[in-house]
Write a protein that holds these residues in place. Sequence first.
Motif, mmCIF file in Angstrom:
data_model
loop_
_atom_site.group_PDB
_atom_site.id
_atom_site.type_symbol
_atom_site.label_atom_id
_atom_site.label_comp_id
_atom_site.label_asym_id
_atom_site.label_seq_id
_atom_site.Cartn_x
_atom_site.Cartn_y
_atom_site.Cartn_z
ATOM 1 N N ASP A 94 60.079 63.034 -9.756
ATOM 2 C CA ASP A 94 61.139 64.043 -9.697
ATOM 3 C C ASP A 94 61.011 64.905 -8.450
ATOM 4 O O ASP A 94 61.996 65.195 -7.768
ATOM 5 C CB ASP A 94 61.088 64.947 -10.940
ATOM 6 N N GLU A 95 59.781 65.319 -8.150
ATOM 7 C CA GLU A 95 59.513 66.176 -7.006
ATOM 8 C C GLU A 95 58.292 65.646 -6.258
ATOM 9 O O GLU A 95 57.362 65.130 -6.868
ATOM 10 C CB GLU A 95 59.257 67.615 -7.450
ATOM 11 N N PRO A 96 58.283 65.786 -4.944
ATOM 12 C CA PRO A 96 57.099 65.366 -4.177
ATOM 13 C C PRO A 96 55.878 66.189 -4.577
ATOM 14 O O PRO A 96 55.987 67.390 -4.849
ATOM 15 C CB PRO A 96 57.494 65.665 -2.724
ATOM 16 N N ILE A 97 54.714 65.529 -4.647
ATOM 17 C CA ILE A 97 53.466 66.224 -4.943
ATOM 18 C C ILE A 97 52.391 65.742 -3.978
ATOM 19 O O ILE A 97 52.571 64.735 -3.290
ATOM 20 C CB ILE A 97 53.001 65.998 -6.402
ATOM 21 N N ALA A 98 51.279 66.450 -3.944
ATOM 22 C CA ALA A 98 50.163 66.045 -3.092
ATOM 23 C C ALA A 98 49.477 64.825 -3.683
ATOM 24 O O ALA A 98 49.503 64.608 -4.903
ATOM 25 C CB ALA A 98 49.175 67.195 -2.954
ATOM 26 N N LEU A 99 48.870 64.033 -2.812
ATOM 27 C CA LEU A 99 48.144 62.846 -3.269
ATOM 28 C C LEU A 99 47.078 63.212 -4.292
ATOM 29 O O LEU A 99 46.907 62.513 -5.298
ATOM 30 C CB LEU A 99 47.509 62.133 -2.079
ATOM 31 N N ALA A 100 46.365 64.301 -4.067
ATOM 32 C CA ALA A 100 45.311 64.716 -4.985
ATOM 33 C C ALA A 100 45.868 65.009 -6.372
ATOM 34 O O ALA A 100 45.239 64.698 -7.389
ATOM 35 C CB ALA A 100 44.593 65.944 -4.437
ATOM 36 N N GLN A 101 47.075 65.603 -6.421
ATOM 37 C CA GLN A 101 47.709 65.881 -7.716
ATOM 38 C C GLN A 101 48.074 64.595 -8.439
ATOM 39 O O GLN A 101 47.869 64.459 -9.651
ATOM 40 C CB GLN A 101 48.969 66.715 -7.518
ATOM 41 N N PHE A 102 48.631 63.643 -7.687
ATOM 42 C CA PHE A 102 49.014 62.374 -8.307
ATOM 43 C C PHE A 102 47.783 61.625 -8.795
ATOM 44 O O PHE A 102 47.772 61.077 -9.905
ATOM 45 C CB PHE A 102 49.804 61.513 -7.319
ATOM 46 N N ALA A 103 46.725 61.603 -7.993
ATOM 47 C CA ALA A 103 45.491 60.924 -8.388
ATOM 48 C C ALA A 103 44.895 61.558 -9.632
ATOM 49 O O ALA A 103 44.396 60.862 -10.525
ATOM 50 C CB ALA A 103 44.485 60.961 -7.245
ATOM 51 N N ALA A 104 44.951 62.894 -9.720
ATOM 52 C CA ALA A 104 44.427 63.588 -10.896
ATOM 53 C C ALA A 104 45.233 63.219 -12.139
ATOM 54 O O ALA A 104 44.668 63.041 -13.224
ATOM 55 C CB ALA A 104 44.457 65.097 -10.662
ATOM 56 N N LYS A 105 46.543 63.082 -11.976
ATOM 57 C CA LYS A 105 47.384 62.705 -13.110
ATOM 58 C C LYS A 105 47.076 61.286 -13.575
ATOM 59 O O LYS A 105 46.985 61.014 -14.778
ATOM 60 C CB LYS A 105 48.861 62.821 -12.727
ATOM 61 N N VAL A 106 46.918 60.373 -12.624
ATOM 62 C CA VAL A 106 46.571 58.986 -12.965
ATOM 63 C C VAL A 106 45.240 58.949 -13.718
ATOM 64 O O VAL A 106 45.111 58.274 -14.742
ATOM 65 C CB VAL A 106 46.497 58.111 -11.701
ATOM 66 N N SER A 107 44.258 59.677 -13.217
ATOM 67 C CA SER A 107 42.940 59.705 -13.853
ATOM 68 C C SER A 107 43.023 60.265 -15.260
ATOM 69 O O SER A 107 42.383 59.756 -16.197
ATOM 70 C CB SER A 107 41.966 60.543 -13.011
ATOM 71 N N GLN A 108 43.815 61.319 -15.444
ATOM 72 C CA GLN A 108 43.948 61.943 -16.760
ATOM 73 C C GLN A 108 44.650 61.023 -17.751
ATOM 74 O O GLN A 108 44.196 60.836 -18.878
ATOM 75 C CB GLN A 108 44.721 63.256 -16.635
ATOM 76 N N VAL A 109 45.747 60.426 -17.317
ATOM 77 C CA VAL A 109 46.531 59.562 -18.201
ATOM 78 C C VAL A 109 45.743 58.332 -18.631
ATOM 79 O O VAL A 109 45.788 57.914 -19.790
ATOM 80 C CB VAL A 109 47.848 59.151 -17.512
ATOM 81 N N ASP A 156 47.734 62.934 5.266
ATOM 82 C CA ASP A 156 48.127 64.085 4.459
ATOM 83 C C ASP A 156 49.650 64.174 4.411
ATOM 84 O O ASP A 156 50.282 64.897 5.179
ATOM 85 C CB ASP A 156 47.522 65.370 5.057
ATOM 86 N N HIS A 157 50.254 63.408 3.532
ATOM 87 C CA HIS A 157 51.712 63.442 3.394
ATOM 88 C C HIS A 157 52.061 63.538 1.904
ATOM 89 O O HIS A 157 51.301 63.079 1.041
ATOM 90 C CB HIS A 157 52.351 62.189 4.015
ATOM 91 N N PRO A 158 53.199 64.137 1.561
ATOM 92 C CA PRO A 158 53.575 64.270 0.149
ATOM 93 C C PRO A 158 53.868 62.909 -0.470
ATOM 94 O O PRO A 158 54.224 61.946 0.215
ATOM 95 C CB PRO A 158 54.834 65.140 0.200
ATOM 96 N N VAL A 159 53.718 62.846 -1.780
ATOM 97 C CA VAL A 159 53.912 61.613 -2.538
ATOM 98 C C VAL A 159 55.182 61.740 -3.374
ATOM 99 O O VAL A 159 55.310 62.659 -4.175
ATOM 100 C CB VAL A 159 52.702 61.365 -3.468
#
Length: 210
Positions: A137-152, A164-167
């Motif tokens: 829905d919205e661009p996020i930082a790579l670290a945020q996306f990786a944290a979400k993948v790890s959590q899920v 360093d580019h938005p995801v």
Amino acid sequence: MVTLTKLVSHINDILNVDKFNDYAPNGLQLEGRNKINKLATAVTASLDVIKRAVDMNADALLVHHGYFWKGEDQTITGMKKKRLALLIKNDISLLAYHLPLDAHPEYGNNACLGRMFGIMTTDVMDKQGLVNIGYLDEPIALAQFAAKVSQVLSRQALVISAGDHPVKRIAWCSGGAQKSLLKAAAMGADVYLSGEISENTVHEAREMGV
């Protein structure tokens, strides 16, 4: 209760098994009892999984990774013999669905992962639909996306950073599809998510900015 014949026919129809050229037979791989009251499911028909199915009094076991892969030894010896013997002894049927389960737009591994990660699927990258591509829905930082993948997934993600580019635009495949990274890059993916990685994947990701 459902008969084994009806169960296999129903799943075969839903997953459109006839459209796939796969590495192993999809559908019924080992016939057990014909009346199915309890169905066990797992990723791989390992010996431990079969033992658990026996303990559960399952009539059938449905898996993603079954047996009789192309190129494997066709003799029923060693590990394969132990697995099949336990299934046969307990009259448990084995159903396996590989690529059809990866690709199904609603029930498939990729479709389910996309929903879990909040990705809106917009396209597939190959004619069999084995690699998905979509947007957050919205661009996020790579670290945020990786944290979400790890959590899920309850498992620490292996992250190969490529700048360093938005995801926002994501391509993904639940299985061993690391070879599709270059195609994902050509389709403008910011991130490629794969179930497996090879040594060359690291260099490709960094050099393609994915």
